[in-house]
Design a protein around this motif. Structure first.
Motif, PDB file in Angstrom:
ATOM      1  N   ARG A  64     -55.283  -7.208  13.630  1.00 57.73           N
ATOM      2  CA  ARG A  64     -53.825  -7.347  13.490  1.00 57.73           C
ATOM      3  C   ARG A  64     -53.279  -8.098  14.659  1.00 57.73           C
ATOM      4  O   ARG A  64     -53.735  -8.179  15.762  1.00 57.73           O
ATOM      5  N   ALA A  81     -52.051 -16.173   8.361  1.00 54.15           N
ATOM      6  CA  ALA A  81     -51.653 -15.381   7.262  1.00 54.15           C
ATOM      7  C   ALA A  81     -50.265 -14.910   7.224  1.00 54.15           C
ATOM      8  O   ALA A  81     -50.449 -13.893   6.418  1.00 54.15           O
ATOM      9  N   GLY A  82     -49.570 -15.287   7.628  1.00 57.47           N
ATOM     10  CA  GLY A  82     -48.042 -14.861   7.500  1.00 57.47           C
ATOM     11  C   GLY A  82     -47.629 -13.848   8.430  1.00 57.47           C
ATOM     12  O   GLY A  82     -47.011 -12.648   7.758  1.00 57.47           O
ATOM     13  N   SER A 136     -56.029  -1.984   7.488  1.00 59.64           N
ATOM     14  CA  SER A 136     -55.010  -2.173   8.542  1.00 59.64           C
ATOM     15  C   SER A 136     -54.867  -3.598   8.871  1.00 59.64           C
ATOM     16  O   SER A 136     -53.638  -3.943   9.116  1.00 59.64           O
ATOM     17  N   THR A 137     -55.752  -4.306   8.998  1.00 56.15           N
ATOM     18  CA  THR A 137     -55.728  -5.715   9.382  1.00 56.15           C
ATOM     19  C   THR A 137     -55.048  -6.453   7.973  1.00 56.15           C
ATOM     20  O   THR A 137     -54.059  -7.208   8.440  1.00 56.15           O
ATOM     21  N   GLN A 186     -60.113  -0.207   8.929  1.00 54.99           N
ATOM     22  CA  GLN A 186     -59.912  -1.328   9.880  1.00 54.99           C
ATOM     23  C   GLN A 186     -59.393  -2.463   9.061  1.00 54.99           C
ATOM     24  O   GLN A 186     -58.438  -3.239   9.193  1.00 54.99           O
ATOM     25  N   THR A 224     -53.111  -5.500   5.863  1.00 52.45           N
ATOM     26  CA  THR A 224     -51.693  -5.079   5.680  1.00 52.45           C
ATOM     27  C   THR A 224     -50.720  -5.442   6.576  1.00 52.45           C
ATOM     28  O   THR A 224     -49.587  -5.463   6.359  1.00 52.45           O
ATOM     29  N   PHE A 225     -51.215  -5.750   7.864  1.00 47.44           N
ATOM     30  CA  PHE A 225     -50.415  -6.491   8.657  1.00 47.44           C
ATOM     31  C   PHE A 225     -49.746  -7.721   8.448  1.00 47.44           C
ATOM     32  O   PHE A 225     -48.625  -8.360   8.954  1.00 47.44           O
ATOM     33  N   TYR A 226     -50.466  -8.557   7.416  1.00 52.06           N
ATOM     34  CA  TYR A 226     -50.225 -10.008   7.322  1.00 52.06           C
ATOM     35  C   TYR A 226     -49.375 -10.067   5.953  1.00 52.06           C
ATOM     36  O   TYR A 226     -49.898  -9.485   4.877  1.00 52.06           O
TER      37      TYR A 226
END
Ligand SMILES: Cc1cc2nc3c(=O)[nH]c(=O)nc-3n(C[C@H](O)[C@H](O)[C@H](O)COP(=O)(O)O)c2cc1C
Ligand code: SF4
Ligand code: SF4
Ligand code: FES
Ligand code: FES
Lengths: 647, 160
Positions: free
Chosen positions: A334, A315-316, B61-62, B58, B64-66
């Motif tokens: 993450r 996903a980059g 948060s996940t 969550q 926005t990481f990518y």
């Protein structure tokens, strides 16, 4: 005319051999064929239009024969098919005429009729489309082209020579034989031993011995075990994994299945970058075919061994190339790397023993197991066996993908294969290993390319990016560029990596703007050492390398920026100015008209002048000034101060 | 895309029908939702949280990481100017500036008519053709500033 598809379920190793023979015989009934490159690079240059034109004109000549008919014993005078990347994308679209191997470069749709006529009617060659070497000689086949001469291809063996969407071609070339051999004649431990004897080390960056990693995982307890292929290829300047996935996806799948058998995995993932849509499509297709034929999936070739990999779309996030981050990402979190140990081989995906290998590592496996580990181990150096694929890019004549034996010198790669720097510019440095690597100067050109030599010189093999820099590339800017990248890609968990790299970047940016201080250099070195020591993953642990290596070999460039406000490569915008030489300017007015900032003043017969306060340094005036005048130039440092007094 | 709440709900149900709702499916689910809507609308994120039994924070948060995920409506076509190493040393910066000028937006933004997004990426894997621009799934190699407008016609290069 439609024919029944030749397909079968391969349920024994002997059935595979039988299939191979049928496929070989069928393809041999094609008396000749045109293989158009349909890798991402050539597609970008229009190869799909070339392919369509070949199809159209061959059909027009009534020579179009359905490939299925070959399996029924029919012959074909000629055929057209496509391949993946040959590595020489810069000269694309490429077309190869087989079996003679005639190698056409930069082919346009409008050239196709002429190529066909030459090949089919006259038995001649279209000279003007052949590659021309530096001495002006035309090269008939790939073997004659200097770019290919020094190469030795194992991982890229079939890339460019086979249709990646046709598993029967892979069978004809001995595909899945290594897997059959392993499943029928080797215990998993014997596979590990064979790979150990081959000396294969991971191609994903760190060079960890592949067999050792497998042995840990094999011995670890926990079910199911996972086999993951790392196709995240994040190094910004490397594309070997993409090419292999697009050109020879079955080799990667076969390698993965061999690895899975060795470690005892039944499940697996291919973690592919989102930027590689064609690689994903080819893999998907290859997996479907392999499953349908019974060489992947349940009870492979009747051996009782099953292996079912899935594709996971990245996903980059660059850091997800790191193995523990990659695992977190597949688990749905993450992409944070975690402290190792425990290593993934013991506790990996979903807490189970997991092996992660790079694409190129896996693509070497079928060759090693089919031809014997001794043959592989005979190539390379004492501690780095086999070959390595490099992406040669930057300021050199022949850019592209090359596979060379370990232990070759950097000079041979850049000058013999790459043809040296472009357009008469002078070589300055080579950046090897991307954001974790370093820049090596001319004095080190005779350094051997292997894992250990590169590391001792302050660089890294990394994934195999090799960017050639000439005198127009500023080394401070290159260091700043990589830090900008790593700073942006840092996951943020470790303070030295998150804040330290950012602070180093600020210092470097100041230096490139002429705001550096003499004490900054020692500070950069100290920060670099702290970050190396205080980060948990390879990203932080290697992020300072580009800075440390340029400080080691190109300190004078940093000093020029700091002490003389000068960028010797005339590249840092803040330190240069555009200047019109009044003695050369013929007042033609072209730059004045072209300048988007209206910064140039002048009139007929009066030498033009750049109003520095208005100039945004776009460089358009330099490009526009006619060559015969060459009145515009870039100036920096003392020369700039002297020439611009009062300006 | 401004669709009615009912239509959105239907689309989401369609996405969810392809998954079991497990944590490990979170990223593929988000990818599929983004494919449907072109971005990740806030409402959809809430629904994803409910479907996967992962807390909203969550999920956010996940996501926005990518770099792949977007939270605002995006343009129809995506222009990615490669700023990888090979492209950097062959002039990616002036090329990006030329796109900014041509589209009248900054890198990272979307044009007012929602036709184009402009963003920078680090390597699209065609380094031998640097500098490179990717428009949706088409790659434009050996780019020059004067060829910028060519990329804004959403189709591949015609090789003639
Ligand atoms: C920040 C970072 C990025 C990485 N990116 C990649 C990558 O894109 N591809 C890859 O194969 N390995 C990458 N690696 C290395 C992997 O962590 C891992 O060592 C490798 O995939 C193992 O495969 P190998 O043993 O076959 O080399 C990366 C490591 C770090 C620290
Ligand atoms: S070193 Fe950097 S990227 Fe790696 S875990 Fe620490 S903060 Fe994240
Ligand atoms: S560099 Fe650009 S802005 Fe400056 S004078 Fe030349 S054309 Fe004008
Ligand atoms: S894509 Fe054709 S040679 Fe690389
Ligand atoms: S650096 Fe631009 S495509 Fe690789």
């Amino acid at each position: 005319m439609s024919a029944k598809q030749f397909s079968a379920r391969i349920d024994t190793p002997s059935k595979l051999t039988e299939t191979k023979e049928i496929c070989q015989a069928a393809f041999a009934r094609q008396k000749s064929r045109f293989l158009v490159c349909a890798g991402t690079g050539c597609v970008a240059m229009g190869s799909l239009q070339v392919l369509a034109e070949f199809k159209r004109l061959i059909a027009e000549r009534g020579l179009d024969v359905d490939i299925e008919l070959l399996f029924e014993g029919h012959e074909a005078k000629t055929a057209v098919s496509f391949s993946g990347c040959h590595g020489f994308c810069e000269r694309g679209p490429l077309v190869r005429f087989e079996p003679l191997g005639i190698f056409y470069t930069k082919v346009k749709k409008t050239d196709v009729a002429e190529i066909l006529e030459a090949a089919l009617d006259n038995g001649t060659v279209v000279e003007r489309l052949l590659y021309q070497d530096q001495d002006g000689n035309r090269c008939l086949t790939e073997h004659d082209v200097p770019f290919y001469k020094g190469q030795q291809r194992i991982a890229l063996e079939r890339c460019g020579a086979t249709n990646p969407e046709e598993i029967r071609e892979y069978f004809a070339q001995g595909g899945y034989q290594a897997l059959a051999k392993v499943l029928s004649a080797y215990a998993p431990e014997q596979v590990i031993e064979a790979v150990d004897n081959s000396g294969l080390r991971g191609r994903g960056g760190a060079g960890f011995p592949t067999a050792k990693k497998w042995a840990f995982c094999r011995a670890a307890s926990g079910e199911p075990k996972y086999m993951i292929c790392n196709c995240d290829e994040g190094d910004p300047g490397a594309f070997m994994d993409r090419s292999v996935l697009e050109a020879d996806p079955h080799a990667v799948l076969e390698g993965m299945a061999i690895a899975a058998y060795a470690i005892g995995a039944t499940k697996g993932y291919l973690y592919v970058r989102a930027e590689y849509p064609l690689a994903i499509a080819r893999l998907q297709k290859a997996m479907e075919q392999a499953q349908q034929w019974g060489v992947l999936g349940e009870n492979i070739m009747g051996s009782g061994f099953s292996f079912n990999p899935e594709i996971f779309h990245g996903a980059g996030a660059f850091v997800c190339g790191e193995e523990t981050a990659l695992i977190a990402s597949i688990e749905g979190w993450r992409g944070f790397p975690r402290i190792r140990p425990p290593f993934p081989a013991i506790k990996g995906l979903f807490g189970k023993p997991t092996v992660i290998n790079n694409v190129e590592t896996l693509a070497n496996l079928p060759h090693i197991l089919l031809h014997g580990e001794a043959q592989f181990a005979a190539v390379g150096t004492e501690r780095s066996k086999g070959t390595k694929v490099f992406a040669l890019t930057g300021k050199l004549r022949n850019t592209g993908l090359v596979e060379v034996p370990m232990g070759i010198t950097i000079r041979e790669v850049i000058f013999d294969i790459g043809g040296g720097t472009s357009e008469g510019t002078k070589f300055k440095a080579v950046q090897i290993g991307g954001p974790s690597g370093g820049c090596l100067p001319e004095e080190l050109l005779d350094l051997k390319v292997d894992f250990d030599s590169l590391r001792s010189a302050g660089s890294m093999m990394g994934s195999g990016g090799m960017v050639i820099l000439d005198e127009t590339s500023c080394m401070v800017d290159i260091a700043r560029y990589f830090l900008e990248f790593t700073s942006h890609e840092s996951c943020g968990q470790c303070t030295p990596c998150r804040d330290g790299v950012y602070q180093m970047l600020q210092i470097l940016t100041d230096i490139t703007c002429g705001k550096g201080r003499p004490e900054d250099l020692a500070l950069l070195e100290e920060m670099g050492r702290t970050i190396l020591a205080g980060s948990i993953c390879g990203l932080g642990k290697t992020a300072p390398n580009p800075v440390l290596s340029t400080l080691r070999y190109f300190r004078h460039e940093y000093e020029a920026h700091i002490l003389e406000q000068s960028c010797p490569s005339l590249s840092c915008k803040e330190l240069i100015a555009y200047w019109i030489d009044p003695d050369k300017c013929k007042a033609c007015g072209q730059c004045r008209k072209a300048c988007p900032a209206e910064a140039i003043i002048g009139e007929k017969k009066v030498a033009h002048v750049i109003e520095q306060s208005k100039c945004n340094k776009c460089g358009i005036c330099l490009e526009t000034c006619p060559d015969k005048f060459s009145a515009v130039s870039k100036i920096t440092g003392r020369q700039k101060d002297a020439l611009l007094v009062g300006a | 895309m401004p669709t009615s709440p009912e239509a959105s709900e239907q689309k989401l149900e369609h996405v969810f029908s392809r998954f079991k709702g497990e944590r490990k499916e979170l990223i593929p689910i988000l990818q599929t939702v983004q494919e449907m809507f072109g971005y990740l609308p806030e409402e959809a994120l809430k629904e994803v949280a409910r479907f996967t039994s992962v807390s909203e924070s969550q999920v956010y948060s996940t996501a926005t990481f990518y770099a792949q995920f977007h939270f605002k409506r995006r343009g129809k076509h995506n222009i990615k100017v490669c700023c990888g190493t090979a492209c950097h040393v062959r002039g990616a910066a002036p090329l990006l500036a030329a796109f900014e000028r041509e589209l009248g937006i900054e890198c990272g933004a979307t044009t007012d008519d929602f036709e184009f997004n402009l963003e920078r990426v680090a390597c699209v894997g065609s380094c031998a053709l640097a500098p490179v621009v990717m428009v949706d799934d088409s790659v434009f190699g050996l780019m020059e500033t004067k060829r910028v407008s060519e990329c804004l016609v959403p189709k591949g290069v015609d090789n003639e």
